[in-house]
Design an enzyme around this catalytic site. Structure first.
Site, PDB file in Angstrom:
ATOM      1  N   HIS A   1       0.835  -1.209   0.000  1.00  9.57           N
ATOM      2  CA  HIS A   1       0.000   0.000   0.000  1.00  9.57           C
ATOM      3  C   HIS A   1       0.868   1.258   0.000  1.00  9.57           C
ATOM      4  O   HIS A   1       0.630   2.198  -0.759  1.00  9.57           O
ATOM      5  CB  HIS A   1      -0.916   0.021   1.223  1.00  9.57           C
TER       6      HIS A   1
ATOM      7  N   HIS B   1       0.772  -3.833   9.158  1.00 10.74           N
ATOM      8  CA  HIS B   1       2.218  -3.709   8.973  1.00 10.74           C
ATOM      9  C   HIS B   1       2.873  -3.168  10.233  1.00 10.74           C
ATOM     10  O   HIS B   1       2.242  -2.451  11.023  1.00 10.74           O
ATOM     11  CB  HIS B   1       2.545  -2.762   7.811  1.00 10.74           C
TER      12      HIS B   1
END
Length: 290
Positions: free
Chosen positions: A184, A236
């Site tokens: 992303h 993450h």
């Protein structure tokens, strides 16, 4: 072979090679998704960094891809069109490329080339990013939540390297091994920075001093927001997002300076005024616009 047919074939070959290059560079993420296996990294069952909850993404991957591609390409399309219209209104110049007997507005061909270079750099950046994901195999913060390791394997607190201790969903476990770097972050920073640079260089409207800076800043703020959500959603670790953003930024700068001609091409489509004897030729060309 006459000159018209030869010219058409050259242009078609140009387009075919462009599409082939973008496809080839963007092939690794597709192959890895369906045929690749992430590096198997061991873990401790009591690792607090891997025990976070498994939450839905605030910004889904599909939304990221759609906005990241459509917004820059759409804005480039509009800016190139407006620049051409303003130039034509000022100079009455039909600036075009000719393919056989068909005339194509220069702004449309310029948009195609710019969109193609943007896509090429994006594909390269994502390929680099995904190769890193599968080669490193870092565990996501929610790994233990979806892994659901056997109690017997965790009883003595040793470092687990066995491949058969997880009892959770295999697809979720596989995805939980692809934390570093953040896809992303890489994606949104490439798209946002490219768009910001393009706006700064090619948006020449003088109606507002701050408009282009506002648009550029908004693109970068969106990229920051997406990165923050990747951490807050426990998708993450912070270092994953930083690394992904770095890859996206470097990929964008390499594309801008080594592939694209954002800095060198004339941003205003300005041409020399027409000579009187050229006016009839321009009128004839207007009827052949594609």
């Amino acid at each position: 072979m006459d000159s018209i047919t030869k010219d058409i074939l050259q242009k078609l070959l140009h387009i075919f090679l462009d599409v082939a290059c973008v496809t080839l560079v963007g092939l690794p993420p597709i192959l890895l998704k369906y045929y690749g296996s992430p590096y198997y990294r061991g873990f401790f069952c009591d690792d607090e960094d891997l025990k976070h909850p498994y939450l839905p993404s605030t910004v889904s991957w599909n939304t990221t891809v759609a906005v990241g591609v459509l917004l820059p390409i759409g804005i480039i399309f509009v800016v190139e069109c407006v620049k051409y219209c303003m130039s034509y209104a000022s100079h009455q110049v039909f600036d075009h490329y000719t393919i056989g007997r068909v005339s194509i507005n220069k702004w449309l061909w310029t948009w195609y080339k710019e969109a193609g270079k943007f896509a090429f750099g994006l594909a390269f950046s994502q390929s680099f990013n995904d190769i890193g994901k599968y080669a490193i195999g870092r565990l996501r913060p929610y790994f233990l939540t979806v892994c659901k390791p056997l109690a017997s394997a965790c009883a003595n607190g040793t470092f687990i390297t066995s491949t058969d201790v997880c009892t959770g969903n295999s697809a979720e476990i596989r995805e939980a091994r692809l934390s570093f770097p953040s896809g992303h972050a890489s994606y949104v920073w490439y798209c946002a920075l490219y768009l910001a640079i393009y706006i700064q260089v090619h948006m020449k409207w003088k109606g507002s001093t701050l408009l282009k800076h506002c648009l550029s800043g908004a693109a970068l703020l969106i990229a920051c927001y997406v990165c923050f959500t990747r951490v807050s959603d426990y998708k993450h670790h912070p270092s994953d997002v930083i690394a992904g953003a770095f890859i996206g930024i470097v990929g964008c700068l390499l594309t801008v300076y080594c592939v694209s001609d954002l800095w060198s091409r004339n941003p205003s489509y300005e041409s020399q005024p027409l000579l009187p004897q050229d006016k009839q030729q321009i009128l004839d060309e207007k009827t052949a616009v594609f």
